[in-house]
Design a protein around this motif. Structure first.
Motif, PDB file in Angstrom:
ATOM      1  N   ASP A 210     -50.664  86.275  28.296  1.00  0.00           N
ATOM      2  CA  ASP A 210     -52.003  85.672  28.181  1.00  0.00           C
ATOM      3  C   ASP A 210     -51.947  84.414  27.322  1.00  0.00           C
ATOM      4  O   ASP A 210     -52.584  83.403  27.630  1.00  0.00           O
ATOM      5  CB  ASP A 210     -52.983  86.674  27.579  1.00  0.00           C
ATOM      6  N   ARG A 211     -51.204  84.482  26.224  1.00  0.00           N
ATOM      7  CA  ARG A 211     -51.077  83.306  25.343  1.00  0.00           C
ATOM      8  C   ARG A 211     -50.479  82.126  26.101  1.00  0.00           C
ATOM      9  O   ARG A 211     -50.958  80.998  25.987  1.00  0.00           O
ATOM     10  CB  ARG A 211     -50.217  83.646  24.133  1.00  0.00           C
ATOM     11  N   LYS A 212     -49.450  82.382  26.893  1.00  0.00           N
ATOM     12  CA  LYS A 212     -48.810  81.294  27.632  1.00  0.00           C
ATOM     13  C   LYS A 212     -49.745  80.730  28.701  1.00  0.00           C
ATOM     14  O   LYS A 212     -49.774  79.510  28.919  1.00  0.00           O
ATOM     15  CB  LYS A 212     -47.507  81.792  28.245  1.00  0.00           C
ATOM     16  N   ARG A 213     -50.508  81.583  29.342  1.00  0.00           N
ATOM     17  CA  ARG A 213     -51.473  81.085  30.334  1.00  0.00           C
ATOM     18  C   ARG A 213     -52.572  80.268  29.654  1.00  0.00           C
ATOM     19  O   ARG A 213     -53.053  79.269  30.208  1.00  0.00           O
ATOM     20  CB  ARG A 213     -52.064  82.253  31.128  1.00  0.00           C
ATOM     21  N   PHE A 214     -52.975  80.691  28.468  1.00  0.00           N
ATOM     22  CA  PHE A 214     -53.969  79.939  27.708  1.00  0.00           C
ATOM     23  C   PHE A 214     -53.434  78.556  27.347  1.00  0.00           C
ATOM     24  O   PHE A 214     -54.156  77.555  27.438  1.00  0.00           O
ATOM     25  CB  PHE A 214     -54.339  80.723  26.445  1.00  0.00           C
ATOM     26  N   ILE A 215     -52.177  78.471  26.971  1.00  0.00           N
ATOM     27  CA  ILE A 215     -51.579  77.175  26.634  1.00  0.00           C
ATOM     28  C   ILE A 215     -51.580  76.254  27.855  1.00  0.00           C
ATOM     29  O   ILE A 215     -51.905  75.062  27.754  1.00  0.00           O
ATOM     30  CB  ILE A 215     -50.157  77.363  26.073  1.00  0.00           C
ATOM     31  N   VAL A 216     -51.239  76.788  29.016  1.00  0.00           N
ATOM     32  CA  VAL A 216     -51.271  75.979  30.237  1.00  0.00           C
ATOM     33  C   VAL A 216     -52.685  75.454  30.479  1.00  0.00           C
ATOM     34  O   VAL A 216     -52.886  74.289  30.857  1.00  0.00           O
ATOM     35  CB  VAL A 216     -50.779  76.805  31.441  1.00  0.00           C
ATOM     36  N   TRP A 217     -53.676  76.311  30.255  1.00  0.00           N
ATOM     37  CA  TRP A 217     -55.085  75.899  30.419  1.00  0.00           C
ATOM     38  C   TRP A 217     -55.432  74.777  29.443  1.00  0.00           C
ATOM     39  O   TRP A 217     -56.082  73.790  29.818  1.00  0.00           O
ATOM     40  CB  TRP A 217     -55.969  77.118  30.200  1.00  0.00           C
TER      41      TRP A 217
END
Length: 704
Positions: A210-217
């Motif tokens: 989730d953290r990595k997807r948030f960073i992409v966002w």
């Protein structure tokens, strides 16, 4: 800490509260006669001829055949037909009913039920059951499991506990939707498609993925670390981010800065919206002739999502679970789901009993007719059979736990008979409101900090919750029986409205700011109340004069604010006492003062109006409160071409429909309503002359 009473002085010499009435009246007259009339405009996408529309009302129920034997199903459908039900909602909450193990689908029983519904003349809302995901999915694809804010992996203990940002979850729910819609696309019982019941009530997740997807966002939103640092005010307290991998997931329940929490909420909002867009793409491919009507619960506190700026991408009708409390708040929420759509409202779930509440005779019928006033088209009881087990075993439906039909089934049969009489008499109401109320997901998040936020001062400043202001602003107009819309102003054609009300919009982003500016410049009238336009789209206070980005539109600035206790002002010659002591010190530049506080030192302005372009911008120095908003609205109606609806006593609501008037008594006591001459009750068959007597929770449609 409690706010203290203050006496204040203003920079410019203030006139005393005893300002001559003729001068005040002249100010009102000049302002009101110059107000713009607004513009007519399109009401959104047209209704397809094969979709539910004018002259069609639907009464039905939510039905979970997973609970029922074939013998019970036959009996249930017979009772539904006998009760006059036209529609059922099925499929929701039942993923493993269709797909008991990965890739192995079972449809034989549901095929038979669909055929039985068709034979009985009952249409079906097929709800794609994307939530909850089956246990087999969680077991095989652990990315679908939630991780708590504290880093603990959570088992799917209840129905909302799916991580719908997980790629495997998203892949599999799309396959489920594709399979279901292909199978039933041509079934004659199918009328509507729905998505992921109450998707807004899911949980946030804090896994490393989730953290990595948030960073992409964040990278997509801000582009550079420098832009992110500026948006998150990381120069404060040694919080500067040097590389993307230093970004951690903000704690939605605190502690932490609100700028980051807002972006976290926006990220999860986009996750929900992406899921809904996926499903709508499948509907448009497989069942383009069926509308999307889904119970989404966008305003759920756990997660929620930005419905009002995106609904056209996955919804064709506003729909919701309608479990009303007070008429004002319930009406506001229903209109928020309708937004700017021209289609009617659907109550995909509708109050029958309730959690630990068996029900009250006449209550569901009253709320069903209340919904008709708002422009609703369908009520589907939640639920048909009371559940023997699970999370809602003490939520009471139309059948009791022993399968005996309760009086509630009879009441819904009465609603069905009422609707059959009304649907050819101008129902559902196709409303064209001239008044809009501003609401946004971002503002709601910014004004509702949760968790242990002792180190942040926003909560203390926001002493009046946003929804209190919103409902307070809505109440007087709603009680005057006037139609209104609740919209995100940056995502609608505002030219269709004559009056825009912006109550306590603490956060207004650049797009919203420009929407207000253009609306007024083009001839509209806007009313903004205190606590508005304080922070920008990044949830940071404006470094420019307040209201941020709009000082020229409103012709003033305001920084100081105090608590004056019971504030007294005069609006159009009427003395008004407020119920909220918070007030802002308005410093007019080009604005004219319409009213002043008479019991505050210096008699500062309580209401101002400013000419801007072709329109007018009105600023109210207090949070929205009915005592002040009511006389202000009534001063504006005539000049804006807005006509109040039928006059009704408190607690009774009404709308005129094709020469008839529908009255609804929402109270538990009888009400007498003055009417013009002799009239006949279409629903009751009674004759009335001069006075309509409505019994507690009573309704009637009166005709000459």
């Amino acid at each position: 800490m409690p706010m203290m009473n203050h006496h204040l002085a203003v920079d410019a010499p203030a006139r005393h509260a005893g300002t001559k009435l003729k001068k005040l009246a002249l100010a009102w007259t000049l302002a009101l006669t110059a107000l713009g009339s607004g513009h007519a405009g399109a009401q959104g996408a047209e209704i397809r001829p094969d979709w539910p529309g004018a002259g069609q009302l639907f009464v039905g129920t939510n039905y979970q055949p997973v609970d029922r034997s074939r013998e019970q199903v036959v009996q249930d459908i017979a009772l539904m037909k006998q009760s006059g039900f036209k529609i059922v909602r099925m499929g929701d909450l039942s993923w493993d009913y269709f797909e008991p193990s990965e890739g192995k689908f079972e449809f034989a029983t549901f095929d038979w039920i669909m055929d039985q519904m068709h034979a009985a003349g009952i249409k079906v809302i097929l709800d794609i059951p994307g939530q909850p995901a089956p246990l087999w999915l969680h077991h095989r694809y652990p990315g679908a499991n939630l991780v708590s804010q504290q880093g603990t992996r959570l088992d799917p203990a209840e129905r909302y506990m799916d991580n719908n940002s997980d790629p495997d979850y998203r892949r599999l729910v799309k396959r489920l939707a594709d399979t279901l819609t292909k199978r039933y696309a041509k079934h004659p019982a199918l009328q509507v498609i729905g998505y992921n019941n109450e998707i807004g009530n899911g949980y946030l997740s804090y896994s490393e993925a989730d953290r990595k997807r948030f960073i992409v966002w964040l990278q997509k939103k801000y582009g550079t670390i420098a832009a992110l640092n500026k948006a998150w005010a990381t120069q404060r307290w040694s919080r500067k981010i040097n590389v993307w991998d230093e970004v951690r997931l903000p704690y939605a329940e605190g502690p932490g800065p609100f700028e980051r929490q807002l972006d976290l909420r926006r990220y999860w909002s986009d996750v929900n919206i992406a899921n809904l867009k996926d499903l709508d793409a499948i509907r448009r491919k497989n069942t383009p002739d069926k509308p999307a009507i889904s119970n989404l619960w966008d305003s759920a506190g756990r997660k929620g999502f930005d419905y009002l700026s995106t609904y056209r991408e996955y919804a064709n009708y506003g729909a919701m679970g309608f479990y009303p409390g007070a008429p004002v708040s319930s009406g506001y929420e229903a209109l928020m789901m309708k937004a700017g759509m021209s289609t009617p409202i659907w109550f995909n779930e509708f109050t029958a009993g309730g959690p630990g509440y068996y029900g009250t005779k006449g209550r569901s019928r009253m709320w069903a007719h209340f919904g008709l006033l708002l422009g609703s088209q369908a009520v589907l009881a939640w639920t048909y059979n009371s559940h023997l087990g699970g999370e809602e075993q003490a939520l009471f439906g139309l059948l009791d736990h022993d399968d005996r039909p309760s009086w509630k089934l009879g009441e819904f049969a009465t609603i069905a008979a009422d609707f059959a009489k009304l649907e050819k008499l101008g129902f559902p109401r196709m409303t064209q409101p001239k008044v809009a109320f501003a609401y946004s997901f971002d503002n709601m998040q910014a004004t509702n900090p949760v968790g242990p936020q002792a180190t942040n001062t926003v909560r203390q400043y926001l002493a009046t919750p946003y929804l209190v202001q919103a409902h307070n602003a809505f109440e007087p107009l709603f009680k005057d029986n006037i139609d209104a819309a609740v919209i995100n102003i940056a995502h609608e054609d505002l030219s269709r409205y004559k009056l825009l009300v912006v109550p306590g919009m603490y956060l207004i982003d650049k797009a919203g700011t420009e929407a207000i500016r253009k609306f007024v410049a083009d001839g509209g009238t806007v009313i903004m109340t205190a606590v508005s336009a304080k922070v920008d789209g990044h949830n940071q206070w404006h470094a420019t004069p307040l209201p941020g980005g709009l000082t020229d539109v409103f012709g003033l600035r305001t920084n100081e604010f105090y608590n004056g206790g019971t504030l007294v002002t005069k609006i159009g010659g009427e003395e008004v006492k407020g119920s909220n002591g918070h007030y802002e010190v308005l410093e007019p530049s080009t604005a004219e003062t319409l009213a002043r506080f008479s019991n505050v030192d210096g008699a500062p302005p309580s209401i101002t109006v400013n000419n801007y372009g072709k329109g007018r911008a009105i600023y109210v120095a207090t949070p929205a409160q009915p005592e002040i908003m009511r006389p202000l609205y009534r001063q504006l109606y005539a000049s804006l071409g807005i006509s109040p609806g039928p006059k009704t006593p408190d607690g009774v609501y009404a709308r005129a429909v094709e020469g008839r008037v529908l009255y609804v008594n929402t109270t538990g006591e009888p009400k007498d309503v003055a009417i013009d001459g002799a009239m006949t009750g279409v629903l009751s068959g009674k004759q009335y002359s001069g006075t309509l007597r409505l019994e507690p929770l009573g309704v009637d449609l009166l005709a000459k």
